[in-house]
Design a protein around this motif. Structure first.
Motif, PDB file in Angstrom:
ATOM      1  N   LYS A 125       3.251  -7.338  -5.261  1.00 29.16           N
ATOM      2  CA  LYS A 125       1.945  -7.405  -4.592  1.00 29.16           C
ATOM      3  C   LYS A 125       2.068  -6.992  -3.122  1.00 29.16           C
ATOM      4  O   LYS A 125       1.192  -6.302  -2.589  1.00 29.16           O
ATOM      5  CB  LYS A 125       1.364  -8.814  -4.713  1.00 29.16           C
ATOM      6  CG  LYS A 125      -0.024  -8.933  -4.116  1.00 29.16           C
ATOM      7  CD  LYS A 125      -0.594 -10.304  -4.345  1.00 29.16           C
ATOM      8  CE  LYS A 125      -1.936 -10.413  -3.669  1.00 29.16           C
ATOM      9  NZ  LYS A 125      -3.021 -10.624  -4.584  1.00 29.16           N
ATOM     10  N   GLU A 126       3.150  -7.373  -2.481  1.00 32.47           N
ATOM     11  CA  GLU A 126       3.371  -6.960  -1.085  1.00 32.47           C
ATOM     12  C   GLU A 126       3.509  -5.442  -0.990  1.00 32.47           C
ATOM     13  O   GLU A 126       2.964  -4.827  -0.062  1.00 32.47           O
ATOM     14  CB  GLU A 126       4.621  -7.632  -0.531  1.00 32.47           C
ATOM     15  CG  GLU A 126       4.473  -9.123  -0.324  1.00 32.47           C
ATOM     16  CD  GLU A 126       5.777  -9.792   0.096  1.00 32.47           C
ATOM     17  OE1 GLU A 126       6.725  -9.075   0.486  1.00 32.47           O
ATOM     18  OE2 GLU A 126       5.839 -11.024   0.032  1.00 32.47           O
ATOM     19  N   HIS A 140       0.006  -3.921  -1.522  1.00 34.09           N
ATOM     20  CA  HIS A 140      -0.827  -4.152  -0.333  1.00 34.09           C
ATOM     21  C   HIS A 140      -0.454  -3.184   0.793  1.00 34.09           C
ATOM     22  O   HIS A 140      -1.331  -2.568   1.412  1.00 34.09           O
ATOM     23  CB  HIS A 140      -0.681  -5.606   0.131  1.00 34.09           C
ATOM     24  CG  HIS A 140      -1.509  -5.922   1.324  1.00 34.09           C
ATOM     25  ND1 HIS A 140      -2.861  -6.177   1.243  1.00 34.09           N
ATOM     26  CD2 HIS A 140      -1.180  -6.008   2.643  1.00 34.09           C
ATOM     27  CE1 HIS A 140      -3.333  -6.410   2.448  1.00 34.09           C
ATOM     28  NE2 HIS A 140      -2.334  -6.321   3.315  1.00 34.09           N
ATOM     29  N   ASP A 167      -3.450  -5.755  -6.267  1.00 40.69           N
ATOM     30  CA  ASP A 167      -4.042  -6.026  -4.955  1.00 40.69           C
ATOM     31  C   ASP A 167      -5.208  -5.060  -4.788  1.00 40.69           C
ATOM     32  O   ASP A 167      -5.298  -4.045  -5.489  1.00 40.69           O
ATOM     33  CB  ASP A 167      -3.021  -5.858  -3.840  1.00 40.69           C
ATOM     34  CG  ASP A 167      -3.452  -6.575  -2.557  1.00 40.69           C
ATOM     35  OD1 ASP A 167      -4.334  -7.461  -2.632  1.00 40.69           O
ATOM     36  OD2 ASP A 167      -2.931  -6.245  -1.486  1.00 40.69           O
TER      37      ASP A 167
END
Length: 159
Positions: A62-63, A66, A140
């Protein structure tokens, strides 16, 4: 020259009975035969589930998602012609960065939906058959004044 990692030798007896003698004088002849067994590769290991430390980690993915969405879209305004190439580029970048996380034996599916921000709602759904203990996903979204984008990475464990 032949490359042999390990070699073992097994001896077996072969019995030959000759019947041209009389029934009382039956001769039994024994020969020793050497058989070589070559081990070129180790026995295969079948792993049905990833170990805990090998599992795909959705938060680290997810990082990545994003960061890629923000880097690629923060300075852009929606253009229908450019959006086609943006979605391909974003999906390729996300896929490469997820691969760099080095989760062994996972196959990835990257889905990117990009559209013009009108303020209206968008509903998205996904259905698939997978192993809930080994397979997972991360997603995301990105919003600015003219663009909305949702990126999803599906991580499927390859048995």
């Amino acid at each position: 020259m032949e490359n042999i990692q390990s070699k073992s030798s097994v001896a077996s007896e072969e019995t030959v009975q000759e019947s041209h003698y009389g029934p009382e004088e039956e001769k039994v002849e024994k020969k020793l035969v050497n058989v070589e067994i070559l081990d070129d590769a180790p026995a295969p290991v079948y792993q049905i589930r990833p170990h805990l430390h090998e599992k795909f980690k959705p938060m680290s993915a997810k990082e990545v998602i994003h960061t890629v969405l923000f880097d690629q879209l923060s300075e852009k305004t929606y253009n229908a012609q450019d959006a086609i190439q943006w979605t391909k580029d974003i999906a390729d970048i996300i896929r490469e960065k997820i691969k760099e996380l080095n989760f062994n034996r996972y196959k990835y599916i990257v889905n990117v939906v990009l559209g013009q921000q009108y303020g209206a709602g968008v509903k998205m759904g996904t259905r698939c058959i997978w192993d809930a203990e080994a397979d997972t996903y991360a997603y995301d979204s990105f919003l600015n004044d003219t663009i909305f984008c949702v990126a999803t990475v599906y991580a499927v464990y390859y048995y």
